[in-house]
Motif scaffolding. Structure first.
Motif, mmCIF file in Angstrom:
data_model
loop_
_atom_site.group_PDB
_atom_site.id
_atom_site.type_symbol
_atom_site.label_atom_id
_atom_site.label_comp_id
_atom_site.label_asym_id
_atom_site.label_seq_id
_atom_site.Cartn_x
_atom_site.Cartn_y
_atom_site.Cartn_z
ATOM 1 N N VAL A 90 0.533 -1.082 0.530
ATOM 2 C CA VAL A 90 0.438 -0.242 0.100
ATOM 3 C C VAL A 90 0.715 1.480 -0.156
ATOM 4 O O VAL A 90 1.179 2.070 -0.564
ATOM 5 N N THR A 91 1.783 1.386 0.630
ATOM 6 C CA THR A 91 2.837 2.416 0.641
ATOM 7 C C THR A 91 3.933 2.837 0.247
ATOM 8 O O THR A 91 4.538 4.114 -0.405
ATOM 9 N N VAL A 92 4.244 1.942 -0.750
ATOM 10 C CA VAL A 92 5.485 1.852 -1.178
ATOM 11 C C VAL A 92 5.549 1.430 -2.440
ATOM 12 O O VAL A 92 5.856 2.008 -3.878
ATOM 13 N N HIS A 93 5.069 0.134 -2.993
ATOM 14 C CA HIS A 93 5.282 -0.775 -3.964
ATOM 15 C C HIS A 93 3.592 -1.206 -5.138
ATOM 16 O O HIS A 93 4.434 -0.985 -6.173
ATOM 17 N N GLY A 94 3.016 -1.074 -4.750
ATOM 18 C CA GLY A 94 1.657 -0.756 -4.964
ATOM 19 C C GLY A 94 1.781 0.057 -6.314
ATOM 20 O O GLY A 94 1.105 -0.473 -7.619
ATOM 21 N N LYS A 95 1.853 1.345 -6.489
ATOM 22 C CA LYS A 95 2.074 2.232 -7.443
ATOM 23 C C LYS A 95 2.589 1.569 -8.419
ATOM 24 O O LYS A 95 2.938 2.728 -9.571
ATOM 25 N N ASN A 96 3.722 1.380 -8.758
ATOM 26 C CA ASN A 96 4.844 0.483 -9.056
ATOM 27 C C ASN A 96 4.656 -0.885 -10.457
ATOM 28 O O ASN A 96 4.802 -1.287 -11.074
ATOM 29 N N GLY A 97 2.864 -1.025 -9.984
ATOM 30 C CA GLY A 97 2.909 -2.478 -10.657
ATOM 31 C C GLY A 97 3.377 -3.667 -9.720
ATOM 32 O O GLY A 97 3.751 -3.580 -9.038
ATOM 33 N N TYR A 98 2.723 -4.554 -10.664
ATOM 34 C CA TYR A 98 3.088 -6.189 -10.026
ATOM 35 C C TYR A 98 4.746 -6.490 -9.464
ATOM 36 O O TYR A 98 4.426 -7.179 -9.562
ATOM 37 N N TRP A 99 5.061 -5.945 -10.994
ATOM 38 C CA TRP A 99 6.549 -6.899 -11.373
ATOM 39 C C TRP A 99 7.664 -5.539 -10.128
ATOM 40 O O TRP A 99 7.828 -5.420 -10.498
ATOM 41 N N ALA A 100 8.330 -6.704 -9.881
ATOM 42 C CA ALA A 100 9.527 -6.324 -9.025
ATOM 43 C C ALA A 100 10.964 -5.858 -9.588
ATOM 44 O O ALA A 100 11.217 -5.185 -9.084
ATOM 45 N N GLN A 101 10.694 -5.953 -10.896
ATOM 46 C CA GLN A 101 11.962 -5.450 -11.820
ATOM 47 C C GLN A 101 11.803 -3.949 -11.173
ATOM 48 O O GLN A 101 12.235 -2.800 -12.095
ATOM 49 N N ASN A 102 10.077 -3.112 -11.819
ATOM 50 C CA ASN A 102 9.534 -2.156 -11.898
ATOM 51 C C ASN A 102 9.383 -1.336 -10.451
ATOM 52 O O ASN A 102 9.079 0.021 -10.257
#
Length: 133
Positions: A90-102
């Protein structure tokens, strides 16, 4: 073999979260410690009290990791880990989509799936809470 597999999963995930907690709480293993982690949390827009949120996160990771690794109250350890992972999404990764490399939430999602799966299956024979079925 299933019990050995569950032990490996529990130890790797649980002890990794213990390590992350020690990074946050004490600055060990190259971690930032409470003050710097708190500043980073506040930089995400979570104000005030970044230092307190750093402590909460560190304690959730510590307790969750220990319980999960030990196979004692595995469901509670999984829940504490999953709360941290949902917060990270919710706070960090969600806005970057699913894939870890992004910078996405792929890894967080996998950890949630594994911890829920182990909690539903049970910790296995090599645990502090083994009950024969």
């Amino acid at each position: 073999m299933m019990d050995i597999g569950l032990l490996i999963i529990r130890l790797v995930i649980g002890l990794t979260f213990v390590g992350h907690s020690l990074q946050k709480l004490f600055g060990w293993f190259g971690g930032a410690g409470i003050a710097e982690t708190g500043k980073w949390i506040e930089s995400l827009g979570i104000k005030p009290g970044g230092k307190y949120w750093a402590i909460y996160a560190g304690v959730f990771e510590l307790v969750g990791g220990i319980l999960f690794a030990a196979g004692y109250l595995t469901w509670l350890g999984a829940a504490l880990i999953d709360i941290i992972m949902i917060d990270a999404i919710v706070t960090v990764h969600g806005k970057n989509g699913y894939w870890a490399q992004n910078g996405g939430y792929e890894y967080n999602f996998v950890l949630i799936a594994v911890t829920i799966g182990v909690a539903l299956i049970g910790p296995g024979q090599y645990s502090l809470f083994y009950q024969a079925h």
